[in-house]
Design an enzyme around this catalytic site. Structure first.
Site, PDB file in Angstrom:
ATOM      1  N   ARG A 183       0.813  -1.211   0.000  1.00 33.09           N
ATOM      2  CA  ARG A 183       0.000   0.000   0.000  1.00 33.09           C
ATOM      3  C   ARG A 183       0.852   1.269   0.000  1.00 33.09           C
ATOM      4  NH1 ARG A 183      -2.230  -3.794  -0.955  1.00 33.09           N
ATOM      5  NH2 ARG A 183      -4.222  -4.596  -0.206  1.00 33.09           N
ATOM      6  N   SER A 260     -11.191  -0.148   2.353  1.00 28.75           N
ATOM      7  CA  SER A 260     -10.477  -0.528   3.575  1.00 28.75           C
ATOM      8  C   SER A 260      -9.869   0.724   4.202  1.00 28.75           C
ATOM      9  CB  SER A 260      -9.384  -1.548   3.261  1.00 28.75           C
ATOM     10  OG  SER A 260      -9.959  -2.736   2.753  1.00 28.75           O
ATOM     11  N   GLU A 367      -5.608   4.299   5.592  1.00 30.89           N
ATOM     12  CA  GLU A 367      -5.170   4.169   4.203  1.00 30.89           C
ATOM     13  C   GLU A 367      -5.471   5.405   3.363  1.00 30.89           C
ATOM     14  OE1 GLU A 367      -5.828   1.009   0.541  1.00 30.89           O
ATOM     15  OE2 GLU A 367      -5.750   0.289   2.594  1.00 30.89           O
TER      16      GLU A 367
END
Length: 375
Positions: A183, A260, A367
């Site tokens: 990520r 998410s 995130e």
């Protein structure tokens, strides 16, 4: 109607930007530009219908030190309420080109990501079918190295075309130059460059990437590392994501989210053992043995969703009357129930993050990109 924070000097520059070819000016609130349907109003918004238009607008604003936010699909943004003192530059160019002999696909930054996947599957090209249903635009995928169900964009990314804001030029950058990791890329959380298009190396045998995610393999009745027809894998992934509220639908508030919200934490072996001990003390040895933990580069990856649930934040928390709550289908998505504001989201994110840290000693990292607000 103009934003009341608009400086008269900005207005002159904004008029220049609006006069450029393939640019339209508006005042689109971030609540209309993000999948969370949250966020206030920019100084002004500029919708760019070509790469060159986007480059010219950004170059103009940078030259006059006008703060800006580049917006694609808006699926990874948490934007402050009220008047936001920056210009929104919206990437609205969405070309998708396939070179069949080489099995390469090029997608412009504004292309809807799931349409990119669907185009590849329809052309018999495999490699990104496990990334089906992820909201947002193609340009965002290398920035955060998007991944799901055992695959990530780093597996197929060849190069990106960037507008280098520091040097005022368009450049090609190989995937190896982006420091891609879980990520992460060296483009994330920086303003140094804007992705204009991406090039992917796919494969033309009609089969998926090797199935590495247990839930997906079980759904398909497959063995680990087996490759199956790409259309079958895409449908299975979409089914799993829909079941978790992770395929955006305007009519379903469970999907009014940033996907998410927290990344899966990667911790040292020693810290993973400490977490397991805390789980055992709180929930018993059986729960501790069942705690998801996977060896990856850099340490042990834990499940953020599992930690959130076991810390006491279950699906739908804090309840049906809350303006923002965990999705009723998945604990990793914070969802706007239709009448929330960003302050509501931030409050719940802080509560969950603090609760997990207090119970298990793990600090979850969000995130999304935060604009004008922080956790």
């Amino acid at each position: 109607m103009a934003n009341t924070l608009l400086d008269p000097h900005y207005e002159e520059i904004f008029e220049q930007a609006a006069s450029l070819s393939s640019v339209t000016r508006g005042l689109e609130p971030f609540a209309q530009l993000t999948t969370l349907h949250l966020g206030g109003t920019p100084l002004s918004s500029f919708r760019c219908f070509s790469q060159q238009a986007a480059v010219e607008v950004i170059k103009l604003f940078d030259a006059h030190q006008i703060p800006l936010l580049v917006v694609g699909g808006g699926s990874n943004l948490v934007v402050a309420d009220g008047e936001v003192p920056l210009a929104a530059v919206i990437l609205d160019f969405d070309g998708i080109d396939i070179d069949a002999p080489s099995a390469r696909l090029r997608a412009e930054a504004g292309a809807v990501w799931d349409e990119v996947v669907a185009t590849a599957v329809a052309a018999g090209l495999g490699g990104i079918e496990c990334l089906s249903g992820i909201p947002g635009s193609a340009g965002a995928t290398p920035v955060q190295n998007v991944g799901a169900y055992g695959c990530e964009i780093a597996d197929v990314l060849v190069e990106v075309t960037l507008y280098d804001r520091q040097h005022g030029r368009i450049v090609k950058a190989a995937a190896s130059e982006l420091d891609l990791a879980y990520r992460y890329s060296n483009l994330k959380f920086t303003q140094r460059a804007v992705v204009l298009d991406i090039t992917l190396q796919l494969h033309s045998d009609g089969l998926s990437a090797p199935l590495r995610f247990g839930e997906l393999a079980r759904t398909l009745g497959a063995e680990p590392e087996q490759r199956l027809p790409i259309a079958d894998v895409r449908e299975a992934v979409l089914g799993l994501r829909r079941g978790k509220g992770m395929v955006y639908q305007e009519s379903d508030h469970d999907t009014w989210s940033a996907g998410s919200f927290f990344t899966n934490p990667i911790v040292s072996s020693a810290q993973a053992s400490e977490v397991r001990s805390k789980v055992a003390a709180k929930l018993g040895e059986e729960a501790a043995e069942a705690m998801p933990a996977f060896e990856v580069a850099g340490g042990i990856k834990l499940s953020a969703a599992w930690l959130i649930d076991k810390a006491g934040f279950h699906k739908g928390y804090p309840g049906p009357q809350a303006p923002v709550r965990l999705s009723t289908k998945h604990t990793l998505a914070l969802s706007n129930r239709g009448n929330a504001n960003t302050a509501d989201l931030v409050a719940l994110a802080r509560e969950i993050r603090g609760g997990v840290a207090e119970v298990f000693g793990v600090t979850l990292e969000p995130e999304p990109v935060w604009v004008g607000v922080s956790i």
